[in-house]
Each structure stands twice: as C-alpha cells, then as structure tokens.
Design a protein around this motif. Structure first.
Motif, PDB file in Angstrom:
ATOM      1  N   TYR C 140      10.563  -5.527   3.588  1.00  0.00           N
ATOM      2  CA  TYR C 140       9.958  -5.031   4.825  1.00  0.00           C
ATOM      3  C   TYR C 140       9.888  -6.156   5.849  1.00  0.00           C
ATOM      4  O   TYR C 140      10.052  -5.939   7.050  1.00  0.00           O
ATOM      5  CB  TYR C 140       8.553  -4.473   4.566  1.00  0.00           C
ATOM      6  CG  TYR C 140       8.568  -3.108   3.917  1.00  0.00           C
ATOM      7  CD1 TYR C 140       9.008  -1.996   4.611  1.00  0.00           C
ATOM      8  CD2 TYR C 140       8.144  -2.941   2.613  1.00  0.00           C
ATOM      9  CE1 TYR C 140       9.024  -0.748   4.029  1.00  0.00           C
ATOM     10  CE2 TYR C 140       8.155  -1.694   2.011  1.00  0.00           C
ATOM     11  CZ  TYR C 140       8.599  -0.595   2.725  1.00  0.00           C
ATOM     12  OH  TYR C 140       8.619   0.631   2.143  1.00  0.00           O
ATOM     13  N   GLU C 142      12.006  -8.573   5.991  1.00  0.00           N
ATOM     14  CA  GLU C 142      13.384  -8.741   6.486  1.00  0.00           C
ATOM     15  C   GLU C 142      13.690  -7.702   7.549  1.00  0.00           C
ATOM     16  O   GLU C 142      14.302  -8.009   8.586  1.00  0.00           O
ATOM     17  CB  GLU C 142      14.371  -8.620   5.324  1.00  0.00           C
ATOM     18  CG  GLU C 142      14.233  -9.732   4.311  1.00  0.00           C
ATOM     19  CD  GLU C 142      15.278  -9.658   3.218  1.00  0.00           C
ATOM     20  OE1 GLU C 142      15.428 -10.649   2.498  1.00  0.00           O
ATOM     21  OE2 GLU C 142      15.960  -8.607   3.084  1.00  0.00           O
ATOM     22  N   ALA C 143      13.268  -6.463   7.282  1.00  0.00           N
ATOM     23  CA  ALA C 143      13.499  -5.400   8.261  1.00  0.00           C
ATOM     24  C   ALA C 143      12.827  -5.771   9.581  1.00  0.00           C
ATOM     25  O   ALA C 143      13.418  -5.617  10.658  1.00  0.00           O
ATOM     26  CB  ALA C 143      12.959  -4.082   7.737  1.00  0.00           C
ATOM     27  N   ALA C 144      11.604  -6.302   9.486  1.00  0.00           N
ATOM     28  CA  ALA C 144      10.886  -6.701  10.699  1.00  0.00           C
ATOM     29  C   ALA C 144      11.643  -7.815  11.415  1.00  0.00           C
ATOM     30  O   ALA C 144      11.753  -7.818  12.646  1.00  0.00           O
ATOM     31  CB  ALA C 144       9.472  -7.150  10.339  1.00  0.00           C
ATOM     32  N   ALA C 145      12.206  -8.754  10.650  1.00  0.00           N
ATOM     33  CA  ALA C 145      12.933  -9.864  11.261  1.00  0.00           C
ATOM     34  C   ALA C 145      14.153  -9.347  12.030  1.00  0.00           C
ATOM     35  O   ALA C 145      14.429  -9.791  13.148  1.00  0.00           O
ATOM     36  CB  ALA C 145      13.367 -10.869  10.190  1.00  0.00           C
ATOM     37  N   THR C 146      14.873  -8.378  11.448  1.00  0.00           N
ATOM     38  CA  THR C 146      16.056  -7.872  12.149  1.00  0.00           C
ATOM     39  C   THR C 146      15.658  -7.141  13.425  1.00  0.00           C
ATOM     40  O   THR C 146      16.465  -6.954  14.313  1.00  0.00           O
ATOM     41  CB  THR C 146      16.877  -6.902  11.281  1.00  0.00           C
ATOM     42  OG1 THR C 146      16.099  -5.726  11.031  1.00  0.00           O
ATOM     43  CG2 THR C 146      17.273  -7.535   9.970  1.00  0.00           C
ATOM     44  N   LEU C 147      14.376  -6.727  13.499  1.00  0.00           N
ATOM     45  CA  LEU C 147      13.910  -6.047  14.713  1.00  0.00           C
ATOM     46  C   LEU C 147      13.340  -7.037  15.724  1.00  0.00           C
ATOM     47  O   LEU C 147      12.792  -6.642  16.745  1.00  0.00           O
ATOM     48  CB  LEU C 147      12.855  -5.007  14.345  1.00  0.00           C
ATOM     49  CG  LEU C 147      13.414  -3.813  13.557  1.00  0.00           C
ATOM     50  CD1 LEU C 147      12.308  -3.002  12.948  1.00  0.00           C
ATOM     51  CD2 LEU C 147      14.280  -2.950  14.463  1.00  0.00           C
ATOM     52  N   GLY C 148      13.432  -8.321  15.399  1.00  0.00           N
ATOM     53  CA  GLY C 148      13.016  -9.325  16.371  1.00  0.00           C
ATOM     54  C   GLY C 148      11.650  -9.919  16.115  1.00  0.00           C
ATOM     55  O   GLY C 148      11.124 -10.635  16.963  1.00  0.00           O
ATOM     56  N   ALA C 149      11.049  -9.620  14.951  1.00  0.00           N
ATOM     57  CA  ALA C 149       9.706 -10.121  14.685  1.00  0.00           C
ATOM     58  C   ALA C 149       9.770 -11.545  14.137  1.00  0.00           C
ATOM     59  O   ALA C 149      10.542 -11.823  13.220  1.00  0.00           O
ATOM     60  CB  ALA C 149       9.000  -9.219  13.690  1.00  0.00           C
ATOM     61  N   SER C 150       8.969 -12.433  14.694  1.00  0.00           N
ATOM     62  CA  SER C 150       8.851 -13.775  14.134  1.00  0.00           C
ATOM     63  C   SER C 150       8.136 -13.652  12.788  1.00  0.00           C
ATOM     64  O   SER C 150       7.588 -12.605  12.459  1.00  0.00           O
ATOM     65  CB  SER C 150       8.033 -14.660  15.066  1.00  0.00           C
ATOM     66  OG  SER C 150       6.708 -14.155  15.139  1.00  0.00           O
ATOM     67  N   THR C 153       4.554 -12.626  13.345  1.00  0.00           N
ATOM     68  CA  THR C 153       4.421 -11.223  13.743  1.00  0.00           C
ATOM     69  C   THR C 153       4.667 -10.309  12.547  1.00  0.00           C
ATOM     70  O   THR C 153       3.928  -9.347  12.322  1.00  0.00           O
ATOM     71  CB  THR C 153       5.425 -10.890  14.860  1.00  0.00           C
ATOM     72  OG1 THR C 153       5.272 -11.850  15.893  1.00  0.00           O
ATOM     73  CG2 THR C 153       5.189  -9.513  15.413  1.00  0.00           C
TER      74      THR C 153
END
Lengths: 266, 348, 240
Positions: C140, C142-150, C153
């Motif tokens: 999850y 990783e998914a957030a990272a691909t969406l631009g989350a530091s 975040t």
C-alpha cells in the motif's frame, strides 16, 4: 481459615497490581518447614520472619545459634515488618517473628498468632544520613529543615517514618521532604545516589552503608527510639526451637552482634 | 511522450536484462510465463526497485534514479491495492492531493475521473463494498488521475472472474486507447495481451525472446512457450530450399523455400492420422505412437511420440474409427502447404 | 479473576463511602490517570516512529535496537528506576547537565512520574505497533509512492490508518501498564502525595498500616481502569 485464605489472595492481588517492587527481599511463602523429627528438643527446621533491618545481624546470629544447637537448621525470611505481620495473620507457616516496631508486632498479637508475650530485644534510633563527608554540612535536625536542602523521609505508614515524625514533632521542627519513601533502605539509597541531601534513617542502616553515607547523631532522636520485639508463634512447627531462638537472641553473645551493627541494648 | 528502457536487475537466482520501448499512445504487453521477470520489470519501471544496470528514459529524460513519487507514472496493481480506509473518491483524489492540488479541486477531478470509468454512482463506497470489476475501474481511475507520463498495468484482469473479465477487458481497451502516453501491460494471458496491446514483448527467464504485433508473434513463434501459447507445433532446424531437417535425419517439406537456420511450425489441426501408411501421399508422413488423448474444444488433442513430438487435433469420430488410446501405433501426416519455415537468426 | 473476587469479598463495604471521599484517594487517582495518559502520549510520540524504523526499514543494528526496546520488560521496574536516576538524577549523566544548565531536575516531580511510566510502558506500544506494521501490506505504501506520496505522507495517510487498531491496542496496553506502574515510579520519582504518589504507591503504603484501606484503593483503581477500557473498546467497536 477461609477468611484468611481470601486475605492472602487479596494481598497477593494488591502486591501484583502494585508491581511488587519493594526493595527488600520479600519472598513471602519461603521456608515452609518440613517438620522432620521435630520431637527431639530443639532439633529440626526453624523458620524466622524478621524485619529487613535485622538482615546482617540475624544471619550471623543464625550461624551462632546453629553452632550452639547442632541439628537445627534456621531459615530466615526478611521483609518489611508490616508485610511480614500480614503474612503471619494470613497463615504463613513460621516459628518466630522479629518486628521493627511494637505496632507491627501488635498486628500479630491482636490476631492471636503469638505464643506468649513479645520481648524487646534491641532498640534502634534515628540518625541523619548524609552523603559521605557531609558536603552540605548538615549537623542538626534544624539544619535539615532549611528549604535549600532536598530531604527524604520514610512515609508515615512505615516504622521509620513514624519515628521521624515523632522526633520532628518533639523538636517542633517542620521538614518538607521531596519524597516519602516506602522503606528505610529506599530513603538511604536516595542519599547514596545523591538525589537528596539528607534523610532520616536508623543508625543501623547508616552503619551498614558506611562506605557511601555518614550518620549524623542528633539529640532529638532520643524521643523516637524504636523497640524491636520478638516472639515465638502459636502455629510454630518447631515450638521448642522457636522459644530457644527467642532466648538466644537475648544472650550476651547475640547482643554483641547486634551492638556491632549499631543497635542499642534495651 | 515515449519510453526507452534497458532494465537490468540482478537477483540471487535470476537476472532480468530486457530492452523495452514504447511510443506515445502505444500499448506494449509484457507476456511471459510465471517467474519470467515481468513483474520485476514493471516494478523497476515504477521505481519500486532500483536498477543494477541500464537506463530508463521517459521523453528523453533519464528517470532511473528518480524516486517513484517523482516519476509521474501511474500504476494499476494486480490486486489494485485500493486504500481500504478511503472511499473510491478519496482513493482517486489521493494522487492529485499528493501532487499539490487543493483538496476541493482534487475531489472534483476524482469525481470526473470516476465518471469517465462509469462509476459516478459509487464514489462514496469503500473498496470492500465494490465488486471486482468496479475496483479494477477505480484502480484505473486512480492511476490516470495524476495524468501520468507512463501507465503501467500489472495483470489488470487476473483477479476477475471470466464474465467480468470480458466486460472489463473491452472497457479497459477503450481507456488505454485514450491514454496519450505509452502504456506497459504485464500479463501471462495471451488473450489479454493480444486484445489490449499494439505490440507484444515476450519475456522468458529474464530475457526478451520475441517482440512483434499479435499477428507476427502468433504465426511465427520463436520459443516453445510462445508456440504453446498460440497452439502451434514448433521445431528448430536447418532448411535447404523447401526441405527442413529437424532431428536425427528426420525432415519435413515446407511451404516456401528458405535456407539456413529456421523455425518450422504447423498447427495441430493440420496433422492427419491414419491406421496404415497412407497411399499416394503427402510427402510428410511418419509413424508415431499415441502418448495421450484429451478433449480440446470440440476436437480431441492427441499427443504423439516418434521422430518428433507432435500435437494433433482430430474429430471425435476419427478417434473412434482409429480406436485411439495411449500406446496405439498410427501414421501421422501433414501437408507441406501447412508447414511454415522462417529464419531463426533474426535479432529480436 | 479469582484475585479480583478476593478483593471484592474482603472489601470493607460498610466504611466504603467515608474511605472513598478521603482527599488523598482522589488526588492519587487523578494523578494516576493524568500521568498514565501523558506517559501514553509520550510513548505514542516516540514509540510509533521507532516501531516504523524497526518494522519498515532495514537500518543496521536493527536487531540490537529491537532487543534494547524490550529491556524494560525484563528489567525489574525498581532497577529501571535506578537506571533512570543514574541518567536523569541530580548526579546523572543527563540530569546533572539539565540541573546546571536549566536548574531543572526530574526526580520527585510529576514529570518524573511520567518519565518512569513511559520508560516501563514503552515496549508494549512499540511491540504492538511493530507487529501491526509487519502484518500490514507494505505494498500500500508502494501504491501511495507511485501516486506521488512522500514517505511521510504515505505513512500518515495510508499506513497509520491501516495500523490504527494495532496502535490503539498498543496504546491501551501502554496506558494500563503505566497506570499500574509502581517500582520505577517510587524509585525514580519518590512518593509525595499529590505530586508523585500514584494509586499503586498509595496502595503499597496503605498496605503497611491498614489492609482495608489498601483494598479500597485497589478496588478504585481496578474499577476505574476497567470502566475506561470498556468504554474505549465500545467506542472502537462502533467505528470498525
């Protein structure tokens, strides 16, 4: 008996919830006598519950007693006097009880657990414990009361705290401690660690800690001399051994050991 | 927008070393058996694992050292990984929020994106209240909501049942066509690959073994894996004119003349079986032993041992007539016009 | 259960009202609840990031740090209190500097109680949260990272909500442990009514003199903590 059992359970619960953290070695149920061949005179096992302040002296006296009475094996269980009294009234198997104050002894005698009348075998009195060399120069009870000093007293609920209050009241001196410690050893360790500048402790405790602590005598301590009573217990497994030990503690041989530890003769 | 990547990732038991390109609007499918390195390649493109060599260029900019949150890629994960505590709307708005878009604006965009995938009714639902097909669409909307330069999809249909899969595939196809940047799609299902992608890249054991559009890959497979995928008998051999030597002196006559190192392929349906040596005669005839018989669609698939291992599809009626069972001895034959040969040396 | 029954049977029900209204009881109860809650807050602030480091990153020496975190569990609390004195005491490693620089000492203060309780209760929080982190799917993030989350975040908006039940469970354990803390508290913070005398200290001292008083105090502690824990549990059950 049922009520006693419940009390014991309740006590266990309280000790568990409170973290069971008294500094003293308080293994309540130890020393269950195996009642082997107790018929012959003072032979067999003997269990003595004694106040924590008697630890060093009674260990020595125990050895002397075993030498004088071959075949007897003495086991000591040391702890806070009040805790020991509660153990006795809750039915802990023991032969002799040596308390640090008449009040705690009264708990046992009121419950009808004593055999005979308790005898006062030593007295102890308070001193001002200060770090080695007395860096703050505290030489009197009045000096202790100065607000710039951090002072530890025992809590009033425990014998050394009651004695301290008695002495302070007699001298009309008011000391505001930073802490009211749960026993005399805890108060002493605060001095050793340098967390407080002075504490009121028993002379015997100050003497035992002489490497780190100086004991300052003060005249008002005469107002708060603590009697140590000893008694054989009614439910003793080894009654003859119990009364022999009570007598032995009052012989000059045992009294000398106690005096060396800083106790006064009654 | 275009992708140009050479991915090198070393693992203890396995090395991925694959070149991958995709033009603007092009959909490339990475197809391969399990463990071939498809997902590793996808994760490397997304920046979730680092490269041990090679490069990744997006639109001419090298991005292999850029962390995933700054790579401007959209990923649809195999099991979608929708954040379970957020509604469909907030899942889709998550990307724009992280890219610095204001909260209200993000939600407007997310609602818009969800409307485009046909889920306006379901914006308030939590992921666990969505069906598989709906969740897949939310995942797609979430990946597209950040306007990614590169869109990556990991087995986008694998988690769906057969019926939903059909609908979703058609739907997905429409959306991929609408995405301006390159798309890389990982799948082990040839049908998904052929339906969704403009070009196939076949990966086996960490290497690219074949690339091309669906037609060229299916007609001229270059490995057993691809041949099995597209249902062809495939052999490697040496060809002189129309005669292709395959193994141990066995040779087949092929459709058109080639010379050199070749692949030889023919479909199982082109193989005919006879109880005796056929008279008159196609030139490609040989004795064989039946090793297995199984249903295959409307036909029966017969596996044969002999000078070459062959799969043949015959009608149930023919099977009864031949009294086929494992161990039966038969004659196999295939017409030369059905056998294609193509050079094996071509670089992939 | 049985020890609790023992307390109930032996409780001096007739004198209960007077005993409960003694000022010392309320002061100790209030102090206990306050310090346990503050200590839980301290544990959350320090423990959650520590758990994240342990559960999500592979920094060198991680095993060693994890072992260190559990030390307060095996250390007798009294020893923990002494250790705290050696660090934060007037002559302690840090305490001496605090005293000379800011004229600020921790022992014998309410802050000292919070420090002692936090020290002892911290492992419960860290272990719970780390367990929750390990159980939570790291993809999850990783998914957030691909969406631009530091990383921060992703942790705040994705991981933390996912592990919320684990954090809550850890906080409850932590709070309960802090509430019952005795040894480290009395050693490090001493015992002074209204300032450092928490319920367990009051119980222990009452036991020296008056068993009934000790039982009443224990019952108050048990009843209040059970009531609070039950109320919290209902609240979460309603949410999830």
């Amino acid at each position: 008996m049922k009520a006693r059992l419940l009390t014991a359970l309740a006590l266990t619960a309280v000790l568990v919830t409170s973290g069971c953290g008294s500094g003293s070695d308080d293994d309540g149920g130890s020393g269950t006598p195996a009642a082997s061949g107790s018929a012959g005179g003072s032979k067999g096992k003997l269990t003595v519950l004694a106040a924590a302040s008697l630890t060093e002296s009674f260990d020595k006296i125990g050895t002397l007693f075993e030498q004088a009475n071959p075949g007897v094996e003495v086991t000591f269980s040391y702890g806070g006097s009040s805790g020991l009294a509660t153990q006795i009234t809750s039915g802990a198997p023991a032969d002799v009880f040596a308390a640090a104050s008449p009040a705690t002894m009264k708990t046992a005698t009121d419950a009808g657990d004593a055999s005979g009348t308790p005898a006062t075998f030593v007295k102890n009195q308070l001193v001002i414990a200060v770090p080695k060399g007395n860096p703050k120069g505290i030489t009197s009870l009045a000096a202790m009361a100065k607000p710039e000093f951090k002072v530890a007293l025992c809590a009033e609920q425990v014998p050394c705290g009651a004695a301290a209050q008695k002495a302070l009241t007699a001298a009309s001196i008011k000391v505001t401690p930073v802490t009211q410690e749960q026993d005399v050893k805890a108060a002493l360790s605060k001095v050793k660690l340098g967390e407080v500048d002075a504490a009121l402790v028993y002379r015997t405790d100050a003497k035992a800690a002489a490497a780190d602590v100086d004991g300052v005598e003060f005249p008002e301590s005469a107002q708060a001399i603590n009697d140590y009573p000893i008694v054989a217990l009614k439910n003793a497994v080894n009654p003859s051994g119990a009364s022999a030990f009570v007598t032995f503690v009052q012989t000059p041989q045992a009294q000398q050991v106690l005096t060396e530890a800083g106790f006064q003769q009654p | 927008m275009s992708l140009d990547a050479h991915l090198v990732v070393r693992r203890e038991s396995f090395t991925l070393d694959a070149t991958l390109t995709a033009g603007a609007g092009e959909v490339v499918a990475l197809l391969g058996p399990n463990g071939a390195g498809k997902t590793t390649a996808l994760r490397a493109l997304a920046g979730l694992i680092g490269l041990d060599g090679g490069h990744i260029s997006l639109d001419g900019h090298r991005v292999e050292k850029v962390p995933p949150e700054h790579r401007h890629i959209g990923v649809v994960f195999q099991d979608y990984l929708l954040f379970p505590h957020l509604s469909a709307l907030d899942n889709v708005a998550f990307g724009p929020r992280c890219r610095g878009v204001a909260k209200t604006e993000s939600r407007v965009r997310a609602a818009d994106q969800l409307a485009r995938v046909g889920l306006s009714e379901h914006v308030r639902k939590k992921p666990r209240q969505l069906s598989g097909g709906q969740a897949q669409r939310v995942a797609l909307a979430r990946a597209l909501a950040t306007d990614p330069q590169l869109l990556l999809l990991d087995e986008p249909l694998a988690a769906l049942d057969a019926r939903t899969r059909l609908d979703t595939r058609a739907h997905l196809r429409g959306h991929l066509a609408g995405h301006a940047g390159p798309t890389v799609l990982v799948t082990h299902d040839p049908l998904d690959a052929m339906m969704l992608a403009d070009r196939l890249v076949i990966i086996e054991d960490g290497r690219v073994v074949q690339t091309g559009d669906a037609a060229s890959v299916t007609s001229q497979p270059r490995t057993d894996y691809v041949a099995r995928l597209v249902g062809l008998n495939l052999y490697r051999g040496q060809c002189v004119d129309t005669r292709a030597g395959i193994a141990g002196g066995f040779a087949l006559t092929v459709r058109s003349p080639v010379t050199g190192d070749v692949f030889v392929a023919f479909p199982p349906s082109a193989v005919a079986l006879y109880p005796e040596r056929p008279e008159g005669s196609p030139r490609n005839t040989w004795p064989a032993t039946v090793t297995a018989v199984a249903r295959h669609g409307d036909a029966l698939r017969v596996e044969l041992a002999g000078p070459i291992a062959v799969a043949a599809d015959i009608t149930p009626a023919a099977a009864v007539q031949l009294a086929l069972e494992p161990g039966s001895r038969v004659w196999a034959s295939v017409k030369a016009t059905e056998v294609s040969a193509y050079p094996a040396a071509t670089n992939v | 259960m049985l020890p609790l029954a023992g307390l109930l049977v032996r409780a001096p029900w007739t004198t209960l009202p007077e005993r409960l209204t003694e000022p010392g009881v309320l002061a100790a109860l209030r102090l206990s609840l306050l310090t346990a809650t503050l200590a839980t807050g301290v544990c959350l602030v320090l423990g959650v990031p520590l758990a994240w480091l342990l559960g999500r990153t592979g920094f060198p020496g991680r095993r060693f740090v994890r072992a260190l975190v559990t030390v307060p569990l095996v250390l007798p609390p009294v020893v923990g209190g002494v250790a705290l004195l050696l660090v934060f005491g007037r002559r302690g490693l840090v305490g001496e500097w605090l005293d000379t620089t800011f004229g600020f000492t921790l022992p014998f203060t309410t802050t000292g109680v919070v420090v002692a309780e936090a020290f002892v209760a911290m492992p419960f929080l860290v272990i719970s949260v780390e367990g929750a982190l390990r159980a939570a799917d790291a993809r999850y993030e990783e998914a957030a990272a691909t969406l631009g989350a530091s990383r921060w975040t992703a942790f705040r908006r994705v991981t933390l909500p996912l592990i919320a039940p684990g954090v809550a469970a850890g906080a409850v354990l932590c709070w309960a442990r802090a509430l019952g803390e005795f040894g480290a508290t009395i050693t490090f913070a001493g015992n002074f009514p209204g300032r450092t005398q928490t319920m367990p200290l009051a119980v222990y001292l009452a036991l020296e003199q008056d068993l009934d008083a000790a039982i009443v105090l224990s019952l108050v502690l048990v009843v209040v903590s059970v009531a609070i824990l039950a109320a919290l549990r209902d609240k979460w059950a309603g949410v999830t």
